[in-house]
Design a protein around this motif. Structure first.
Motif, short mmCIF file in Angstrom:
data_model
loop_
_atom_site.label_atom_id
_atom_site.label_comp_id
_atom_site.label_asym_id
_atom_site.label_seq_id
_atom_site.Cartn_x
_atom_site.Cartn_y
_atom_site.Cartn_z
N HIS A 294 57.72 21.68 -6.74
CA HIS A 294 59.16 21.57 -6.92
C HIS A 294 59.94 22.28 -5.83
O HIS A 294 61.01 21.85 -5.43
CB HIS A 294 59.58 22.16 -8.27
CG HIS A 294 58.96 21.46 -9.42
ND1 HIS A 294 59.19 20.14 -9.72
CD2 HIS A 294 58.08 21.89 -10.35
CE1 HIS A 294 58.49 19.80 -10.77
NE2 HIS A 294 57.81 20.84 -11.17
N LEU A 295 59.41 23.42 -5.40
CA LEU A 295 60.23 24.26 -4.53
C LEU A 295 59.87 24.14 -3.05
O LEU A 295 60.43 24.84 -2.23
CB LEU A 295 60.08 25.73 -4.95
CG LEU A 295 60.69 26.06 -6.31
CD1 LEU A 295 60.44 27.49 -6.68
CD2 LEU A 295 62.18 25.79 -6.29
N ARG A 296 58.95 23.22 -2.72
CA ARG A 296 58.50 23.26 -1.33
C ARG A 296 59.58 22.83 -0.35
O ARG A 296 59.69 23.38 0.74
CB ARG A 296 57.23 22.41 -1.15
CG ARG A 296 57.45 20.94 -1.25
CD ARG A 296 56.11 20.22 -1.09
NE ARG A 296 56.32 18.82 -0.82
CZ ARG A 296 56.81 17.95 -1.68
NH1 ARG A 296 57.13 18.35 -2.89
NH2 ARG A 296 56.98 16.69 -1.34
N ILE A 297 60.43 21.88 -0.76
CA ILE A 297 61.49 21.46 0.15
C ILE A 297 62.44 22.62 0.42
O ILE A 297 62.88 22.83 1.56
CB ILE A 297 62.27 20.27 -0.43
CG1 ILE A 297 61.34 19.11 -0.70
CG2 ILE A 297 63.38 19.87 0.50
CD1 ILE A 297 60.95 18.35 0.53
N VAL A 298 62.72 23.39 -0.63
CA VAL A 298 63.60 24.56 -0.46
C VAL A 298 62.99 25.53 0.54
O VAL A 298 63.67 26.04 1.43
CB VAL A 298 63.81 25.26 -1.83
CG1 VAL A 298 64.53 26.57 -1.65
CG2 VAL A 298 64.58 24.36 -2.76
N ILE A 299 61.68 25.75 0.42
CA ILE A 299 61.04 26.70 1.31
C ILE A 299 61.01 26.16 2.74
O ILE A 299 61.25 26.90 3.70
CB ILE A 299 59.62 27.00 0.80
CG1 ILE A 299 59.74 27.74 -0.52
CG2 ILE A 299 58.83 27.79 1.81
CD1 ILE A 299 58.46 28.17 -1.13
N PHE A 300 60.73 24.85 2.89
CA PHE A 300 60.77 24.26 4.23
C PHE A 300 62.12 24.50 4.86
O PHE A 300 62.24 24.95 6.00
CB PHE A 300 60.53 22.74 4.18
CG PHE A 300 59.15 22.33 3.77
CD1 PHE A 300 58.91 21.04 3.34
CD2 PHE A 300 58.10 23.22 3.80
CE1 PHE A 300 57.65 20.63 2.97
CE2 PHE A 300 56.82 22.83 3.43
CZ PHE A 300 56.60 21.53 3.00
N THR A 301 63.16 24.15 4.08
CA THR A 301 64.52 24.25 4.62
C THR A 301 64.86 25.68 5.00
O THR A 301 65.43 25.92 6.07
CB THR A 301 65.53 23.75 3.56
OG1 THR A 301 65.04 22.54 2.99
CG2 THR A 301 66.87 23.53 4.17
N LEU A 302 64.50 26.62 4.14
CA LEU A 302 64.80 28.02 4.41
C LEU A 302 64.13 28.47 5.70
O LEU A 302 64.76 29.08 6.58
CB LEU A 302 64.30 28.86 3.23
CG LEU A 302 64.68 30.33 3.18
CD1 LEU A 302 66.18 30.48 3.20
CD2 LEU A 302 64.12 30.97 1.93
N THR A 303 62.85 28.12 5.86
CA THR A 303 62.11 28.52 7.06
C THR A 303 62.73 27.91 8.31
O THR A 303 62.98 28.59 9.30
CB THR A 303 60.66 28.03 6.95
OG1 THR A 303 60.17 28.30 5.66
CG2 THR A 303 59.80 28.71 7.99
#
Lengths: 261, 205, 220
Positions: free
Chosen positions: B69-78
């Motif tokens: 669920h949260l991988r897109i958020v983490i990609f974007t943050l990085t």
């Protein structure tokens, strides 16, 4: 009155003269991908306009209230840890990009929920395109333009307020819609043409897009002309006394038959 | 896991066969915007390379901790973090170029290439493979940008990197350095690349 | 109890990574800002200040000054001009020689050009009686046409001219005072620059006299 002139110029510039797609090259991916049918293109344009306005509102508010030095929220919170003067210099603008992309993601989520609830048929036909709006350059570009006019502006009178930011975003979205709808209309006809094999798809769309951009280039300079026309009444009332105005000199020259360079 | 591409495969694929611009049609926004000169184009390619390599590396290092669920958020943050770093470094050390490139550096955040590579490769394979993939894609992107920039700059100003190459009698095709020129050049080059690959496959045009 | 645990698993349990990354990235960005922020500010300022001697004294005199390792002391002022309810702010730089005498004034002003905003520096002598020169800081005019406003030859038309008559843009110079030869094919760009210069000069030339004898105002 001056504010209205400003707003009209920003709107015209964002929608037509400096069109987001055809001049600034943002929002190209849906421009090429989604523009096969006019109704889909129009729906996409509306969705993007909606998202861009919400995202612009969020960006402007967060930038003005939290990120810039001296912003109300950051100096309030900082006031608990340090002196009032030091708190007024807390500069969080380095976090701008992260904040903007997350506000865009939230706007898209919000719009998706809204469309799913109130327009289920539209939601079904859109499918996967709605979350993809997050990666649409046009929205981040609008946020960045707003940031450039709010952060680090030398002249305090030039800092953009919420009205100007929302107008930029709204009309930027409208300009995007105009471009994408025109493109889809052309593509519907292009499908019936005999396009050479290597050019089918993206290549011919880009070439046609280039010709469209060429057409839109004709609008350059309209805003500076409009500005001159709309603010002329104010300019001539300034303090310079007994000086020939610029236009008088040029008219004299014309009368003497001196034009023709 | 056995049939995942190796590091060298990833690297070589990214340069031509899976070229991000010509084959995958990703990242077209900067491609059109910064290719009106060789210098901005190369600067942009290097910046994208930096962000791509760093983001791929970080994502690959934490790939086992990513939840669906949260991988897109983490990609974007990085990605957003590394783009901010790239932007600040450019503004500090190459100020004029940073002004020329303007808002297109922050737009790397929404550049589909990077999110796509994170999703397809970095979140699934080891850091070494992820970095080779990033390098291959960056070289491919750089080649694409340079090819378009070379055409636009030579026809538009008669030179490359600001150095006059064509004779002074050449009437500069100013349109090439303006937006319509970008669209048309990319469209024609894309058609050309498609034609080349069709010939290679032995098909009829 | 199982419900609580699964809620913890799905929400907080996954969010810890995001929060941890946010903290790590946030601090590294703060570090980058602390390290590079001052340099970026310096770049912005240098861009303008480096040009001040050239705009006031001309390229040769400025080079001479630099070769003798002398510098002008530059003091920025913010001047606000109110006109019919609209307030316009200028940044006015005062440049002084090492011995304290004023070399001249440079005003930074920005306005609408043909394609986009034009930002320029216009220099005046110490009394505000003559325009000493012009430098275009930022422009996005048409390459090959409006772009030519940055060329030395065209800008030299603004050097060493009186401030008592505004500049007028003409297509065929008649040898009148303060005539500016328009760039062929780029009348609007030429017009825009001339208007900006006229506006700045007329607004500020009287202020210069006020500021000359008083202490410089700090930037607002």
């Amino acid at each position: 009155m001056n504010y209205l002139v400003d707003i009209i110029l920003i709107a015209l510039s964002a929608a037509v003269i400096n069109n987001f797609v055809l001049y600034y090259f943002v929002g190209i991916c849906p421009f090429i991908g989604v523009s096969r049918r006019v109704d889909m293109a129009f729906g996409m344009g509306c969705a993007v306009t909606f998202v861009i306005s919400i995202a612009a509102f969020l960006s402007w508010t967060i930038t003005t209230m939290v990120l810039i030095p001296g912003a109300p929220l950051s100096s309030f919170v900082g006031g608990f840890f340090m002196s009032k003067e030091a708190a007024a210099t807390i500069d969080l603008t380095v976090l701008s990009y992260i904040v903007y992309i997350f506000s865009i993601a939230s706007s898209v989520q919000f719009v998706e929920m809204y469309v799913r609830k109130f327009f289920p048929a539209l939601y079904k036909s859109f499918g996967v395109f709605l979350p993809l709006i997050t990666t649409n350059c046009a929205i981040l570009f609008a946020c960045l333009t707003i940031m450039n006019n709010v952060v680090g502006v030398e002249n305090p009178a030039d800092v953009w307020d919420l009205g100007r930011s929302l107008i930029l975003a709204l009309f930027g979205g409208i300009g995007f819609t105009i471009a994408i709808v025109i493109m889809s209309g052309i593509r519907e006809d292009l499908d019936l043409c005999d396009v050479p094999e290597p050019f089918k798809g993206a290549a011919i769309t880009l070439v046609v897009g280039g010709i469209l951009a060429l057409a839109f280039m004709g609008f350059t300079g309209v805003d500076s002309g409009l500005k001159k026309a709309m603010t002329k009444t104010q300019e001539t009332a300034i303090v310079i006394s007994a000086q020939p105005s610029l236009h008088t000199a040029m008219v004299e020259e014309f009368n003497r038959g001196g034009m023709g360079k | 896991m056995a049939d995942q591409p190796t590091a060298s495969e990833r690297f070589l694929q990214g340069i031509l066969p899976e070229n991000p611009v010509y084959r995958q049609l990703l990242g077209l926004c900067p491609t059109l915007a910064v290719t009106n000169g060789m210098q901005p184009a190369i600067t942009m390619a290097v910046s994208v390379a930096f962000v791509l390599v760093c983001a791929n590396l970080v994502i690959s290092l934490i790939r086992n901790l990513l939840k669906p669920h949260l991988r897109i958020v983490i990609f974007t943050l990085t990605i957003a973090t590394f783009v901010t770093i790239a932007d600040k470094v450019l503004a500090a050390y190459l100020y004029q170029m940073s002004k020329t490139l303007g808002p297109y550096i922050p737009l790397i955040i929404v550049n589909c290439i990077i999110i796509c590579r994170c999703e397809v490769c970095a979140s699934k394979q080891s850091p070494f493979i992820a970095v080779s993939d990033a390098l291959g894609q960056s070289i491919g992107f750089g080649l694409a940008l340079s090819s378009i920039a070379a055409v636009r700059e030579i026809l538009g100003t008669g030179g490359l990197f600001g150095v006059q190459l064509l004779p002074a009698a050449w009437p500069d095709w100013v349109i090439m350095v303006l937006p319509p020129g970008a669209f048309i050049t990319l469209g024609l080059l894309l058609g050309f690349v498609n034609w080349l690959s069709m010939r290679k496959k032995g098909g009829r045009i | 109890m199982p419900d609580m645990k699964s809620i913890f698993e799905t929400n907080l349990g996954q969010a810890w990574l995001v929060l941890l990354l946010a903290i790590i990235f946030g601090s590294s960005l703060a570090g980058v800002q602390a390290a590079l922020g001052p340099k970026i500010e310096e770049n912005k300022l240098k861009e303008t200040l480096e040009k001040v001697p050239i705009v006031i004294l001309g390229q040769t005199a400025a080079d001479e000054l630099k070769s003798k390792d002398q510098h002008l002391t530059i003091t920025p002022n913010t001047v606000s001009v109110a006109r019919q309810g609209v307030t316009k702010f200028y940044t006015l730089y005062r440049a002084d020689f090492a011995d304290g005498t004023t070399a001249g004034w440079v005003a930074k002003t920005k306005g609408q050009g043909y394609a986009d905003r034009i930002e320029l520096l216009v220099g005046m002598d110490q009394d505000g009686g003559r325009v000493t020169g012009l430098f275009i800081l930022d422009q996005k005019e048409t390459p090959g046409l409006g772009n030519k406003i940055v060329e030395d030859a065209w800008r030299a038309q603004y050097s060493d001219k009186s401030t008592s008559t505004p500049f007028t843009v003409v297509k065929l110079p008649r040898g009148g005072e303060n005539e500016i030869d328009a760039i062929s094919g780029a009348t609007i760009s030429s017009d825009a620059v001339t208007n900006l210069v006229n506006q700045a000069v007329s607004d500020l030339k009287h202020r210069v006299a006020e500021l000359k004898t008083s202490e410089p105002e700090g930037a607002n």
